[in-house]
Enzyme design. Structure first.
Site, PDB file in Angstrom:
ATOM      1  N   VAL A   1       0.951  -1.114   0.016  1.00 44.57           N
ATOM      2  CA  VAL A   1       0.097   0.040   0.000  1.00 44.57           C
ATOM      3  C   VAL A   1       0.962   1.203  -0.017  1.00 44.57           C
ATOM      4  O   VAL A   1       0.632   2.107  -0.730  1.00 44.57           O
ATOM      5  CB  VAL A   1      -0.801   0.200   1.233  1.00 44.57           C
TER       6      VAL A   1
ATOM      7  N   ALA B   1       9.798   6.026   5.769  1.00 41.47           N
ATOM      8  CA  ALA B   1      10.437   5.108   6.811  1.00 41.47           C
ATOM      9  C   ALA B   1      10.417   3.689   6.065  1.00 41.47           C
ATOM     10  O   ALA B   1       8.785   3.286   6.008  1.00 41.47           O
ATOM     11  CB  ALA B   1       9.895   5.437   7.990  1.00 41.47           C
TER      12      ALA B   1
ATOM     13  N   GLU C   1     -10.092   5.283   6.864  1.00 43.30           N
ATOM     14  CA  GLU C   1     -10.792   4.842   5.952  1.00 43.30           C
ATOM     15  C   GLU C   1     -10.360   3.255   5.329  1.00 43.30           C
ATOM     16  O   GLU C   1     -11.092   2.561   5.030  1.00 43.30           O
ATOM     17  CB  GLU C   1     -11.134   5.645   4.807  1.00 43.30           C
TER      18      GLU C   1
ATOM     19  N   GLY D   1     -10.603  -2.171   2.781  1.00 42.35           N
ATOM     20  CA  GLY D   1      -9.887  -1.537   1.626  1.00 42.35           C
ATOM     21  C   GLY D   1     -10.339  -0.270   1.196  1.00 42.35           C
ATOM     22  O   GLY D   1     -10.343   0.664   1.622  1.00 42.35           O
TER      23      GLY D   1
ATOM     24  N   ILE E   1     -13.150   0.564  -0.320  1.00 39.61           N
ATOM     25  CA  ILE E   1     -14.483   0.909  -0.139  1.00 39.61           C
ATOM     26  C   ILE E   1     -15.044   2.066   0.947  1.00 39.61           C
ATOM     27  O   ILE E   1     -14.574   1.747   1.830  1.00 39.61           O
ATOM     28  CB  ILE E   1     -15.408  -0.286   0.319  1.00 39.61           C
TER      29      ILE E   1
ATOM     30  N   GLU F   1      -1.644 -15.187   2.214  1.00 43.33           N
ATOM     31  CA  GLU F   1      -0.371 -15.154   2.595  1.00 43.33           C
ATOM     32  C   GLU F   1       0.149 -16.693   2.737  1.00 43.33           C
ATOM     33  O   GLU F   1      -0.848 -17.552   2.843  1.00 43.33           O
ATOM     34  CB  GLU F   1      -0.295 -14.533   3.969  1.00 43.33           C
TER      35      GLU F   1
ATOM     36  N   ASP G   1      -8.868 -11.558  10.620  1.00 44.23           N
ATOM     37  CA  ASP G   1      -8.637  -9.975   9.910  1.00 44.23           C
ATOM     38  C   ASP G   1     -10.244  -9.731   9.750  1.00 44.23           C
ATOM     39  O   ASP G   1     -10.498  -8.503  10.209  1.00 44.23           O
ATOM     40  CB  ASP G   1      -8.186 -10.552   8.495  1.00 44.23           C
TER      41      ASP G   1
ATOM     42  N   LYS H   1     -12.077  -6.189  11.660  1.00 43.54           N
ATOM     43  CA  LYS H   1     -12.666  -5.158  10.571  1.00 43.54           C
ATOM     44  C   LYS H   1     -14.176  -4.808  11.518  1.00 43.54           C
ATOM     45  O   LYS H   1     -14.704  -3.881  11.377  1.00 43.54           O
ATOM     46  CB  LYS H   1     -12.848  -5.546   9.295  1.00 43.54           C
TER      47      LYS H   1
HETATM   48  P1  NDP Z   1       3.442  -4.497   3.658  1.00 46.14           P
HETATM   49  O1  NDP Z   1       4.152  -5.651   4.481  1.00 46.14           O
HETATM   50  O2  NDP Z   1       3.542  -4.790   2.156  1.00 46.14           O
HETATM   51  O3  NDP Z   1       4.418  -3.161   3.886  1.00 46.14           O
HETATM   52  C1  NDP Z   1       4.923  -2.946   5.207  1.00 46.14           C
HETATM   53  C2  NDP Z   1       6.067  -1.899   4.926  1.00 46.14           C
HETATM   54  O4  NDP Z   1       6.203  -1.191   6.192  1.00 46.14           O
HETATM   55  C3  NDP Z   1       7.336  -2.106   4.488  1.00 46.14           C
HETATM   56  O5  NDP Z   1       7.625  -1.333   3.608  1.00 46.14           O
HETATM   57  C4  NDP Z   1       8.411  -2.265   5.459  1.00 46.14           C
HETATM   58  O6  NDP Z   1       9.563  -1.915   5.150  1.00 46.14           O
HETATM   59  C5  NDP Z   1       7.687  -1.225   6.331  1.00 46.14           C
HETATM   60  N1  NDP Z   1       8.088  -1.582   7.946  1.00 46.14           N
HETATM   61  C6  NDP Z   1       7.556  -2.596   8.639  1.00 46.14           C
HETATM   62  N2  NDP Z   1       8.048  -2.710   9.670  1.00 46.14           N
HETATM   63  C7  NDP Z   1       8.788  -1.391   9.889  1.00 46.14           C
HETATM   64  C8  NDP Z   1       9.763  -0.809  10.762  1.00 46.14           C
HETATM   65  N3  NDP Z   1       9.733  -1.344  12.140  1.00 46.14           N
HETATM   66  N4  NDP Z   1      10.052   0.164  10.575  1.00 46.14           N
HETATM   67  C9  NDP Z   1      10.225   0.875   9.206  1.00 46.14           C
HETATM   68  N5  NDP Z   1       9.388   0.229   8.575  1.00 46.14           N
HETATM   69  C10 NDP Z   1       8.869  -1.032   8.539  1.00 46.14           C
HETATM   70  O7  NDP Z   1       2.068  -4.000   4.337  1.00 46.14           O
HETATM   71  P2  NDP Z   1       0.817  -3.639   3.351  1.00 46.14           P
HETATM   72  O8  NDP Z   1       1.260  -2.403   2.343  1.00 46.14           O
HETATM   73  O9  NDP Z   1       0.131  -4.809   2.711  1.00 46.14           O
HETATM   74  O10 NDP Z   1      -0.164  -3.190   4.376  1.00 46.14           O
HETATM   75  C11 NDP Z   1       0.071  -1.840   5.267  1.00 46.14           C
HETATM   76  C12 NDP Z   1      -0.931  -1.522   6.143  1.00 46.14           C
HETATM   77  O11 NDP Z   1      -2.291  -1.376   5.350  1.00 46.14           O
HETATM   78  C13 NDP Z   1      -1.322  -2.888   7.262  1.00 46.14           C
HETATM   79  O12 NDP Z   1      -1.833  -2.291   8.447  1.00 46.14           O
HETATM   80  C14 NDP Z   1      -2.547  -3.576   6.539  1.00 46.14           C
HETATM   81  O13 NDP Z   1      -3.206  -4.224   7.200  1.00 46.14           O
HETATM   82  C15 NDP Z   1      -3.362  -2.453   5.879  1.00 46.14           C
HETATM   83  N6  NDP Z   1      -4.178  -2.899   4.452  1.00 46.14           N
HETATM   84  C16 NDP Z   1      -3.311  -3.432   3.625  1.00 46.14           C
HETATM   85  C17 NDP Z   1      -4.096  -3.928   2.520  1.00 46.14           C
HETATM   86  C18 NDP Z   1      -3.554  -4.644   1.283  1.00 46.14           C
HETATM   87  O14 NDP Z   1      -4.169  -5.040   0.406  1.00 46.14           O
HETATM   88  N7  NDP Z   1      -2.075  -4.982   1.333  1.00 46.14           N
HETATM   89  C19 NDP Z   1      -5.631  -3.720   2.519  1.00 46.14           C
HETATM   90  C20 NDP Z   1      -5.919  -2.946   3.549  1.00 46.14           C
HETATM   91  C21 NDP Z   1      -5.275  -2.658   4.684  1.00 46.14           C
HETATM   92  P3  NDP Z   1      10.257  -2.905   4.291  1.00 46.14           P
HETATM   93  O15 NDP Z   1       9.912  -2.726   2.837  1.00 46.14           O
HETATM   94  O16 NDP Z   1      12.021  -2.231   4.113  1.00 46.14           O
HETATM   95  O17 NDP Z   1      10.150  -4.254   4.696  1.00 46.14           O
HETATM   96  N1  HSE Z   2      -5.914 -10.060   4.052  1.00 46.42           N
HETATM   97  C1  HSE Z   2      -7.205  -9.054   3.519  1.00 46.42           C
HETATM   98  C2  HSE Z   2      -8.338  -9.690   2.775  1.00 46.42           C
HETATM   99  C3  HSE Z   2      -6.615  -7.992   2.963  1.00 46.42           C
HETATM  100  O1  HSE Z   2      -7.917 -11.035   2.154  1.00 46.42           O
HETATM  101  O2  HSE Z   2      -9.265  -9.166   2.635  1.00 46.42           O
HETATM  102  C4  HSE Z   2      -6.458  -6.816   3.907  1.00 46.42           C
HETATM  103  O3  HSE Z   2      -7.649  -6.358   4.585  1.00 46.42           O
END
Ligand code: NDP
Ligand code: HSE
Length: 443
Positions: free
Chosen positions: A17, A46, A130, A135, A137, A191, A202, A206
């Site tokens: 994201v 970060a 939001e 996601g 929506i 995953e 999960d 929500k």
């Molecule tokens: P990812 O695992 O893809 O990305 C996590 C990011 O956070 C990476 O860039 C990672 O760094 C960084 N990170 C993790 N820990 C640390 C730390 N201690 N210090 C600094 N940076 C850190 O997660 P997503 O993008 O999938 O999800 C992000 C959020 O969005 C979550 O809360 C998730 O639940 C929520 N979300 C995700 C959805 C999705 O479709 N993926 C949908 C809806 C909500 P690095 O890249 O260097 O490892």
């Molecule tokens: N793992 C979730 C899903 C996505 O399958 O809907 C993040 O909310």
């Protein structure tokens, strides 16, 4: 370009994201500034490893491992790291430093929401989330703002895309759970460790967030009843289809009338539960296919509303995050106190045993005189009223029979009565196998 006031935006996380949020912020900066009334300067991102590959091309000089340095001095902090720590501490630091916060972190909000919202209240800042439920929506704002003048009675949500993808394919293809799960993992929906999705964790997070907003009550995650989909098999899917139903993992958040008591001084309570349930194929939620999400809201004045779309995906979720960033920027410019959470209703959350729903019970029994009467007697004793009953004789490959399958549809029954009745059926000696017990939702 208009000479806007400049706001410093810090992004924590550049994964699925975060990388898309950064990309859109950088590419559409001018347009977003016009909408926000402020220029949004992405001052840093970060991450854990600045050299890791990213889904979008990001300027290397923006990447840092020093989140704290970015946070202090930022006007808006976007948290997209996920997990509890360091996300929690860094959000608290951001609020304490006077920033507004945007997050998609449902795990954090479902477990530490009150702490974070209190911290925001104390400094007059806002937390926008939001993307934390369903996601892309728009559902948080509709519940928090658009429906603030109404009384939400019930929410039924398909809020987990992975499980909807699995159940939808099982329904359409007659496939087995394990085969579809393997495909979902290969396609990147699920995953490598699919527990959070398939065991309903999960969806429960929500559900806690949606119920808190809908019923103006802080709903702790521990109060959400949760069951996953690992027991759903191809036979149950087939039986559901033949009976005009489909099985969906539903997050059900419901307002209930109860006796006035110390526990429920207003005569109202709520129930929040996640489980696989039967839903009529005529219901709008039955037509939610693939990894899509949908949230069906029933409100006293507005009636039925349905919100549908992508519940996950990097760029789709980034849309919801950026909407929040624009709101945060507008508020930051306008000043005044933040949005604040409304939890004053403080309704009790009932355990699932005190909820009533309809059920479908499928049994295998000996095909002998008196068996159906015994089964009916056990249900009657347990205060479970039969609405429909269908018996089919199971014929073996060698042409012999001797076993019958009975599918019983019940009227509304108390979950606790139903559960005790099922235990008594299992111990009765006339039931060979309890094939399934499923709730029926959506009437
Ligand atoms: P990812 O695992 O893809 O990305 C996590 C990011 O956070 C990476 O860039 C990672 O760094 C960084 N990170 C993790 N820990 C640390 C730390 N201690 N210090 C600094 N940076 C850190 O997660 P997503 O993008 O999938 O999800 C992000 C959020 O969005 C979550 O809360 C998730 O639940 C929520 N979300 C995700 C959805 C999705 O479709 N993926 C949908 C809806 C909500 P690095 O890249 O260097 O490892
Ligand atoms: N793992 C979730 C899903 C996505 O399958 O809907 C993040 O909310």
């Amino acid at each position: 370009m208009t000479d806007y006031r400049r706001l410093r935006v810090a992004l924590l996380g550049a994964g699925a994201v975060g990388s898309q949020v950064a990309d859109l912020l950088l590419r559409h900066g001018d347009e977003l500034a016009d909408r926000a009334g402020a220029a949004l300067d992405l001052v840093g991102i970060a991450v854990r490893d600045p050299d890791a590959p990213r889904d979008a091309e990001l300027p290397r000089e923006l990447l840092t491992t020093d989140a704290e340095e970015l946070i202090v001095g930022a006007d808006i902090v976007i948290e997209l790291m996920g997990g509890i720590e360091p996300a929690r501490s860094q959000i608290l630091l951001a609020l304490g430093s006077g920033a507004d916060v945007v997050t998609a972190n449902k795990a954090l909000l479902a477990t530490h929401g009150p702490e974070i919202f209190d911290a925001a209240d104390q400094v007059g800042a806002s937390v926008y989330y939001e993307a934390a439920a369903a996601g892309a929506i728009p559902i948080i704002r509709p519940l928090r703002d658009s429906l603030a003048g109404d009384r939400v009675q019930r929410i039924m949500g398909i809020v987990n895309g992975t499980t909807n993808y699995i159940l939808d394919r099982m329904d359409r293809e007659g496939s087995d759970f394990a085969d579809v799960l393997a495909d979902a993992q290969a396609l990147g929906y699920a995953e490598a460790d699919p527990t959070a999705d398939i065991e309903g964790f999960d969806a429960a997070q929500k559900a806690a967030i949606l119920a808190s907003l809908a019923f103006h009550t802080a709903v702790p995650l521990g109060a959400v009843h949760r069951e996953g989909i690992t027991n759903v098999d191809a036979q149950m899917m087939d039986a559901a289809r033949r009976a005009g139903y489909v099985i969906k993992l539903l997050a059900v958040c419901e307002r209930l009338q109860v006796e006035v008591s110390d526990e429920a001084p207003t005569g109202e309570a709520i129930s929040v539960r996640v489980y696989p349930a039967l839903i009529s194929r005529e219901h709008p939620l039955a037509s939610v296919h693939g990894a899509n999400n949908a949230v069906f809201v029933q409100a006293e004045a507005a009636g039925n509303l349905m919100f549908y779309g992508a519940g996950a995906g990097g760029v789709q979720t980034a849309s919801a995050v950026l909407g929040d960033v624009v709101s945060a920027a507008r508020r930051h410019i306008a000043g005044g106190v933040g949005v604040g959470e409304s939890t004053r209703a403080n309704l009790p959350v009932l355990p699932v045993g005190r909820v009533t729903t309809r059920y479908q019970i499928t049994l295998e029994v000996a095909d002998e005189p008196g068996v159906l009467a015994t089964v009916a007697g056990i249900l009657a004793e347990g205060r479970v009223s039969i609405a429909t009953a269908l018996q089919t004789v199971i014929t073996q490959a060698n042409g012999e029979s001797g076993t019958a399958r009975i599918v019983i549809g019940t009227h509304r029954a108390l979950e606790q009565d139903l559960s005790e009745t099922v235990d008594r059926l299992a111990a009765s000696g006339v039931v060979d196998r309890i094939v399934s017990v499923l709730r029926v939702e959506g009437d």
